[in-house]
Design a protein around this motif. Structure first.
Motif: not given
Length: 109
Positions: A49-55
């Motif tokens: 999975r790809t994290p969000t930029a905030y994560e």
């Protein structure tokens, strides 16, 4: 931010190495800081999975990665650079911890 930008900011193997070997933090502990499950952290680190930029910003801060290390990766993209700075500002407002800049003051400035 789109996934292309996040992929420039985030390298799961690097973040995992830092989490396990430098900070000595469990996936569960990092997940609690980020607001996701330990399973999500593992999926981010393995590329499932790809994290969000905030994560990514929260994980970097939690793992002691200077914000400057992230901004250098998107410095040539003004939109991504400004979005990253705004996300760091949001993280700061939410948790009250100052950014890790990578520049330590020697007290003379």
């Amino acid at each position: 931010m789109d996934k292309d930008i996040v992929s420039r900011l985030y390298n799961g193997a690097e973040f995992r190495y830092r989490r396990v070997n430098v900070v000595k933090m469990s996936a569960e502990a990092l997940g609690l800081k980020v607001g996701v499950t330990a399973n999500s952290i593992t999926r981010y680190e393995t590329g499932v999975r790809t994290p969000t930029a905030y994560e990514v910003v929260v994980m970097a801060h939690t793992l002691g990665i200077p914000i400057t290390d992230l901004t250098e990766k998107v410095a040539r993209d003004p939109r991504a650079f400004l979005a990253l700075l705004n996300l760091e500002k949001l993280r700061f407002v939410r948790d009250g911890e100052a950014p890790i800049t990578g520049y330590e003051s020697d007290g003379t400035d």
